[in-house]
Design a protein around this motif. Structure first.
Motif, PDB file in Angstrom:
ATOM      1  N   SER A 260       0.872  -1.174   0.000  1.00  0.00           N
ATOM      2  CA  SER A 260       0.000   0.000   0.000  1.00  0.00           C
ATOM      3  C   SER A 260       0.915   1.231   0.000  1.00  0.00           C
ATOM      4  CB  SER A 260      -0.905   0.003   1.235  1.00  0.00           C
ATOM      5  OG  SER A 260      -0.158   0.264   2.411  1.00  0.00           O
ATOM      6  N   PRO A 261       0.375   2.422  -0.236  1.00  0.00           N
ATOM      7  CA  PRO A 261       1.224   3.621  -0.299  1.00  0.00           C
ATOM      8  C   PRO A 261       2.072   3.864   0.948  1.00  0.00           C
ATOM      9  CG  PRO A 261      -0.942   4.098  -1.181  1.00  0.00           C
ATOM     10  CD  PRO A 261      -1.016   2.720  -0.600  1.00  0.00           C
ATOM     11  N   ARG A 262       1.603   3.384   2.102  1.00  0.00           N
ATOM     12  CA  ARG A 262       2.337   3.666   3.344  1.00  0.00           C
ATOM     13  C   ARG A 262       2.773   2.403   4.074  1.00  0.00           C
ATOM     14  NH1 ARG A 262      -0.686   8.369   6.593  1.00  0.00           N
ATOM     15  NH2 ARG A 262       1.313   8.295   7.683  1.00  0.00           N
ATOM     16  N   GLY A 263       2.787   1.266   3.355  1.00  0.00           N
ATOM     17  CA  GLY A 263       3.209   0.019   3.988  1.00  0.00           C
ATOM     18  C   GLY A 263       2.562  -1.171   3.330  1.00  0.00           C
ATOM     19  N   PHE A 264       1.676  -1.889   4.088  1.00  0.00           N
ATOM     20  CA  PHE A 264       1.068  -3.114   3.585  1.00  0.00           C
ATOM     21  C   PHE A 264      -0.396  -3.192   3.979  1.00  0.00           C
ATOM     22  CE2 PHE A 264       5.415  -3.876   5.012  1.00  0.00           C
ATOM     23  CZ  PHE A 264       6.024  -4.306   3.841  1.00  0.00           C
ATOM     24  N   ILE A 265      -1.146  -3.969   3.194  1.00  0.00           N
ATOM     25  CA  ILE A 265      -2.460  -4.437   3.596  1.00  0.00           C
ATOM     26  C   ILE A 265      -2.327  -5.941   3.763  1.00  0.00           C
ATOM     27  CG2 ILE A 265      -4.904  -4.666   3.010  1.00  0.00           C
ATOM     28  CD1 ILE A 265      -4.068  -1.783   3.414  1.00  0.00           C
ATOM     29  N   ALA A 266      -2.623  -6.448   4.956  1.00  0.00           N
ATOM     30  CA  ALA A 266      -2.416  -7.863   5.243  1.00  0.00           C
ATOM     31  C   ALA A 266      -3.688  -8.501   5.785  1.00  0.00           C
ATOM     32  CB  ALA A 266      -1.285  -8.040   6.247  1.00  0.00           C
ATOM     33  N   ASP A 267      -4.002  -9.710   5.266  1.00  0.00           N
ATOM     34  CA  ASP A 267      -5.074 -10.529   5.818  1.00  0.00           C
ATOM     35  C   ASP A 267      -4.443 -11.492   6.816  1.00  0.00           C
ATOM     36  OD1 ASP A 267      -7.266  -9.477   4.340  1.00  0.00           O
ATOM     37  OD2 ASP A 267      -6.563 -10.567   2.576  1.00  0.00           O
ATOM     38  N   LEU A 268      -4.901 -11.412   8.063  1.00  0.00           N
ATOM     39  CA  LEU A 268      -4.300 -12.186   9.136  1.00  0.00           C
ATOM     40  C   LEU A 268      -5.294 -13.163   9.734  1.00  0.00           C
ATOM     41  CD1 LEU A 268      -2.685  -9.185  11.097  1.00  0.00           C
ATOM     42  CD2 LEU A 268      -1.679 -10.473   9.192  1.00  0.00           C
ATOM     43  N   GLU A 269      -4.772 -14.224  10.339  1.00  0.00           N
ATOM     44  CA  GLU A 269      -5.607 -15.089  11.160  1.00  0.00           C
ATOM     45  C   GLU A 269      -6.178 -14.252  12.303  1.00  0.00           C
ATOM     46  OE1 GLU A 269      -6.821 -18.129  11.443  1.00  0.00           O
ATOM     47  OE2 GLU A 269      -6.096 -18.733   9.471  1.00  0.00           O
ATOM     48  N   GLY A 270      -7.367 -14.604  12.755  1.00  0.00           N
ATOM     49  CA  GLY A 270      -8.012 -13.830  13.819  1.00  0.00           C
ATOM     50  C   GLY A 270      -7.153 -13.711  15.062  1.00  0.00           C
TER      51      GLY A 270
END
Length: 330
Positions: A260-270
């Motif tokens: 993303s423009p300022r780092g990351f978008i991450a899908d994580l385990e709950g």
């Protein structure tokens, strides 16, 4: 036991045009008092389904119910309680908004001038009620179509792409109009749309179809709930590449990651965001922000349709393989 009557019930509905199958064992059950969105890619079968529900295309017996009444057996009785606008609303261009509603509304059964004024005001066209339809903008035409659907106080309002051709302001206004109708008139609403963000803001229930059959159905809150969590993770520019490598090495808790423009978008385990923060800090990377992101209907829709496309492709491949094996045996 037969399910409690809802607003719309469709059971194993099929439809073909020539050799092309449009609906393939379609099933869904929309509850009463819902604002329900009907979603699917272009060509998924949405408009065909709406036309069959309303009896504009023939439907077999015992496959469709409207407000608990079987279609086509009790179609006339059901339609007395339903308002509908399928595709673009069309009225007489040389007549005013008021005149059009009076004329077309009276073709079905008598309608009072008081009710016409009520629905015109309800959709925000009071100042234009004496304006000729031919001078209306796209948004005004759509709103007049909704007004027409409301004339006889329906229990169920069915709309096909009610915000088609509207700008963002028009879509916002239509959303407010439909919410107001649902609250004040106690009307169940079923609308097809391809604007997923609008559906998420407006609807509390959705039916998602692809290739003519249902791939997801339920309350929006339930469909968006997931064991996974989505976060925006912000780090310093100099740490981006190393942080990405570290996160990719933790596949047990990081399901996917995109820049993303300022780092990351991450899908994580709950419940694993604190672990991610700890892992990065231990590796000398300062986490500037860890921001939870709300699940979007668009993301869910894309995942479901992509999964369905692969499932259909695998099914076709298996069928082709079975046919080839059968030929070899013969």
């Amino acid at each position: 036991m037969k399910p409690m009557a809802g607003a719309i019930r469709v059971v194993s509905l099929n439809k073909s045009f020539g050799s092309k199958k449009i609906l393939d064992d379609l099933n869904f059950n929309v509850p009463k008092n819902a604002i329900a969105g009907f979603l699917g890619p272009n060509g998924a079968g949405k408009t065909t389904t709406l036309r069959m529900i309303l009896g504009l295309l023939p439907a077999p017996q015992n496959k469709i119910e409207l407000l608990g009444m079987e279609i086509p057996k009790y179609r006339a009785s059901a339609l007395e309680k339903i308002g509908a606008v399928v595709e673009n609303p069309s009225f007489i261009e040389t007549m005013t908004a008021f005149e059009n509603l009076y004329w077309f509304g009276s073709l079905y059964k008598s309608v009072s001038e008081v009710r016409i004024s009520e629905v015109i005001e309800m959709v925000g066209l009071k100042e234009a009620e004496n304006q000729k339809f031919g001078t209306f903008s796209t948004g005004m035409k759509q709103r007049l179509g909704v007004a027409f659907g409301l004339l006889h106080r329906p229990e169920l309002l069915i709309l096909d792409e009610p915000t088609s051709g509207m700008d963002p302001v028009g879509r916002f206004q239509m959303r407010e109009i439909l919410l107001n109708i649902h609250e004040e008139e106690k009307t169940s609403i079923f609308l097809s749309s391809h604007l997923l963000d609008e559906v998420q803001k407006l609807c509390n229930y959705v039916v998602i179809i692809n290739k003519g059959h249902t791939i997801a159905e339920g309350y929006v809150s339930d469909i968006l709930s997931s064991k996974e969590e989505r976060y925006e993770i912000r780090v310093a520019d100099d740490d981006v590449e190393r942080a990405k490598m570290i996160l990719e090495d933790n596949k047990n808790i990081v399901k996917s990651i995109t820049l993303s423009p300022r780092g990351f978008i991450a899908d994580l385990e709950g419940d694993s965001s604190s672990k991610i923060n700890e892992i990065l800090v231990k590796n000398g990377i300062m986490v500037q922000a860890l921001i939870p992101l709300e699940s979007s209907l668009e993301d869910t829709f894309m995942k479901l349709t992509n999964k369905n496309e692969k499932s259909v492709e695998n099914k076709i491949n298996l069928e082709n393989k079975s046919q080839e094996e059968l030929k070899e045996v013969q």
